[in-house]
Design a protein around this motif. Structure first.
Motif, PDB file in Angstrom:
ATOM      1  N   ASP A  44      12.273  67.757 -10.528  1.00 49.04           N
ATOM      2  CA  ASP A  44      12.579  68.665  -9.420  1.00 49.04           C
ATOM      3  C   ASP A  44      11.420  68.697  -8.437  1.00 49.04           C
ATOM      4  O   ASP A  44      11.624  68.767  -7.225  1.00 49.04           O
ATOM      5  CB  ASP A  44      12.869  70.070  -9.961  1.00 49.04           C
ATOM      6  N   ILE A  45      10.205  68.620  -8.936  1.00 52.37           N
ATOM      7  CA  ILE A  45       9.022  68.611  -8.075  1.00 52.37           C
ATOM      8  C   ILE A  45       9.039  67.379  -7.172  1.00 52.37           C
ATOM      9  O   ILE A  45       8.810  67.463  -5.972  1.00 52.37           O
ATOM     10  CB  ILE A  45       7.728  68.643  -8.928  1.00 52.37           C
ATOM     11  N   VAL A  46       9.346  66.214  -7.731  1.00 52.05           N
ATOM     12  CA  VAL A  46       9.287  64.959  -7.004  1.00 52.05           C
ATOM     13  C   VAL A  46      10.349  64.887  -5.899  1.00 52.05           C
ATOM     14  O   VAL A  46      10.160  64.225  -4.892  1.00 52.05           O
ATOM     15  CB  VAL A  46       9.417  63.769  -7.991  1.00 52.05           C
ATOM     16  N   ALA A  47      11.465  65.594  -6.041  1.00 50.14           N
ATOM     17  CA  ALA A  47      12.567  65.514  -5.080  1.00 50.14           C
ATOM     18  C   ALA A  47      12.356  66.376  -3.832  1.00 50.14           C
ATOM     19  O   ALA A  47      13.172  66.337  -2.928  1.00 50.14           O
ATOM     20  CB  ALA A  47      13.867  65.911  -5.774  1.00 50.14           C
ATOM     21  N   LYS A  48      11.296  67.120  -3.745  1.00 47.93           N
ATOM     22  CA  LYS A  48      11.079  68.054  -2.630  1.00 47.93           C
ATOM     23  C   LYS A  48      10.228  67.437  -1.523  1.00 47.93           C
ATOM     24  O   LYS A  48       9.639  66.385  -1.696  1.00 47.93           O
ATOM     25  CB  LYS A  48      10.413  69.315  -3.155  1.00 47.93           C
ATOM     26  N   LYS A  49      10.157  68.149  -0.400  1.00 47.57           N
ATOM     27  CA  LYS A  49       9.286  67.744   0.704  1.00 47.57           C
ATOM     28  C   LYS A  49       7.838  67.902   0.253  1.00 47.57           C
ATOM     29  O   LYS A  49       7.548  68.670  -0.662  1.00 47.57           O
ATOM     30  CB  LYS A  49       9.578  68.594   1.932  1.00 47.57           C
ATOM     31  N   PRO A  50       6.891  67.196   0.905  1.00 43.67           N
ATOM     32  CA  PRO A  50       5.505  67.168   0.417  1.00 43.67           C
ATOM     33  C   PRO A  50       4.863  68.532   0.162  1.00 43.67           C
ATOM     34  O   PRO A  50       4.263  68.737  -0.894  1.00 43.67           O
ATOM     35  CB  PRO A  50       4.764  66.401   1.516  1.00 43.67           C
ATOM     36  N   THR A  51       4.978  69.480   1.089  1.00 47.22           N
ATOM     37  CA  THR A  51       4.321  70.776   0.886  1.00 47.22           C
ATOM     38  C   THR A  51       4.941  71.514  -0.287  1.00 47.22           C
ATOM     39  O   THR A  51       4.224  72.049  -1.145  1.00 47.22           O
ATOM     40  CB  THR A  51       4.398  71.644   2.166  1.00 47.22           C
ATOM     41  N   GLU A  52       6.275  71.519  -0.363  1.00 46.04           N
ATOM     42  CA  GLU A  52       6.952  72.184  -1.474  1.00 46.04           C
ATOM     43  C   GLU A  52       6.669  71.478  -2.794  1.00 46.04           C
ATOM     44  O   GLU A  52       6.535  72.107  -3.833  1.00 46.04           O
ATOM     45  CB  GLU A  52       8.461  72.262  -1.220  1.00 46.04           C
ATOM     46  N   ARG A  53       6.586  70.154  -2.748  1.00 42.31           N
ATOM     47  CA  ARG A  53       6.279  69.379  -3.950  1.00 42.31           C
ATOM     48  C   ARG A  53       4.918  69.771  -4.502  1.00 42.31           C
ATOM     49  O   ARG A  53       4.763  70.019  -5.694  1.00 42.31           O
ATOM     50  CB  ARG A  53       6.303  67.887  -3.598  1.00 42.31           C
ATOM     51  N   LEU A  54       3.925  69.860  -3.615  1.00 42.38           N
ATOM     52  CA  LEU A  54       2.582  70.227  -4.056  1.00 42.38           C
ATOM     53  C   LEU A  54       2.541  71.673  -4.541  1.00 42.38           C
ATOM     54  O   LEU A  54       1.929  71.967  -5.568  1.00 42.38           O
ATOM     55  CB  LEU A  54       1.568  70.000  -2.927  1.00 42.38           C
ATOM     56  N   LYS A  55       3.225  72.583  -3.837  1.00 36.37           N
ATOM     57  CA  LYS A  55       3.281  73.980  -4.287  1.00 36.37           C
ATOM     58  C   LYS A  55       3.867  74.063  -5.693  1.00 36.37           C
ATOM     59  O   LYS A  55       3.309  74.726  -6.576  1.00 36.37           O
ATOM     60  CB  LYS A  55       4.151  74.818  -3.344  1.00 36.37           C
ATOM     61  N   ASN A  56       5.002  73.404  -5.895  1.00 31.51           N
ATOM     62  CA  ASN A  56       5.657  73.454  -7.201  1.00 31.51           C
ATOM     63  C   ASN A  56       4.803  72.810  -8.276  1.00 31.51           C
ATOM     64  O   ASN A  56       4.741  73.309  -9.405  1.00 31.51           O
ATOM     65  CB  ASN A  56       7.028  72.794  -7.136  1.00 31.51           C
ATOM     66  N   ALA A  57       4.140  71.708  -7.936  1.00 33.85           N
ATOM     67  CA  ALA A  57       3.261  71.057  -8.907  1.00 33.85           C
ATOM     68  C   ALA A  57       2.115  71.977  -9.302  1.00 33.85           C
ATOM     69  O   ALA A  57       1.780  72.116 -10.477  1.00 33.85           O
ATOM     70  CB  ALA A  57       2.729  69.741  -8.346  1.00 33.85           C
ATOM     71  N   LEU A  58       1.506  72.629  -8.309  1.00 30.32           N
ATOM     72  CA  LEU A  58       0.396  73.541  -8.591  1.00 30.32           C
ATOM     73  C   LEU A  58       0.848  74.724  -9.443  1.00 30.32           C
ATOM     74  O   LEU A  58       0.163  75.116 -10.392  1.00 30.32           O
ATOM     75  CB  LEU A  58      -0.236  74.026  -7.287  1.00 30.32           C
ATOM     76  N   LEU A  59       2.019  75.286  -9.126  1.00 32.26           N
ATOM     77  CA  LEU A  59       2.536  76.395  -9.925  1.00 32.26           C
ATOM     78  C   LEU A  59       2.867  75.945 -11.346  1.00 32.26           C
ATOM     79  O   LEU A  59       2.570  76.642 -12.321  1.00 32.26           O
ATOM     80  CB  LEU A  59       3.769  77.007  -9.259  1.00 32.26           C
ATOM     81  N   PHE A  60       3.480  74.768 -11.474  1.00 31.01           N
ATOM     82  CA  PHE A  60       3.808  74.233 -12.795  1.00 31.01           C
ATOM     83  C   PHE A  60       2.536  74.037 -13.617  1.00 31.01           C
ATOM     84  O   PHE A  60       2.450  74.481 -14.763  1.00 31.01           O
ATOM     85  CB  PHE A  60       4.569  72.911 -12.642  1.00 31.01           C
TER      86      PHE A  60
END
Length: 121
Positions: A44-60
Motif C-alpha cells: 500500500d505504501i508503494v502504490a501512493k504518491k511520493p509524499t504520501e508514500r514517505l509519510k506512510n513509510a515513516l509511520l509504519f
C-alpha cells in the motif's frame, strides 16, 4: 538488516503436530496473517504518491521500531534517507526533496538522524 535463519520442517511431522495440538494451528495461522498484513501494508505504501508514500513509510516504521516520547516518535539512528529511499523504492534525492515538504507540513521535526515524527492518531 539482521541475520536470518531458514528452518525446514518435514511436512508429515508438521501435519501430525498440528492434528495433535490444535492450538499450534491458531498460532501458525496468526503468524502467517501477520506476515501478510505487513506485506500488504508495504505494498500500500508503494502504490501512493511520493509524499504520501514517505509519510506512510515513516509511520509504519515508527509503529514497528520507533520510540514514543510525549507527542513524538523517534526513529532508530540506522534509518537514513538512503535506507528510506530503498524502502520506498525511490531515490535518495527524492526522499530529500520530500523531507523538505514534510518539514514544512510539520509532519517531521528534522531531516537528520534520529528522524523525529509527530505522533499523529
Amino acid at each position: 538488516m539482521t541475520n536470518a535463519e531458514i528452518l525446514v520442517i518435514d511436512k508429515e511431522f508438521l501435519l501430525t503436530a498440528l492434528s495433535m495440538h490444535p492450538t499450534l494451528t491458531d498460532l501458525l495461522l496468526g503468524i502467517v496473517a501477520e506476515i501478510f498484513q505487513r506485506h500488504y501494508a508495504i505494498m500500500d505504501i508503494v502504490a501512493k504518491k511520493p509524499t504520501e508514500r514517505l509519510k506512510n513509510a515513516l509511520l509504519f516504521l515508527g509503529r514497528e521500531m520507533g520510540t514514543y516520547q510525549d507527542e513524538e516518535i523517534i526513529l532508530p539512528d540506522f534509518l537514513s534517507q538512503a535506507l528510506l529511499a530503498k524502502f520506498c523504492r525511490t531515490s535518495q534525492a527524492n526522499v530529500s526533496k520530500e523531507f523538505k515538504i514534510l518539514l514544512e507540513e510539520q509532519f517531521i521535526k528534522n531531516s537528520k538522524k534520529p528522524i523525529i515524527l509527530k505522533n499523529t492518531p
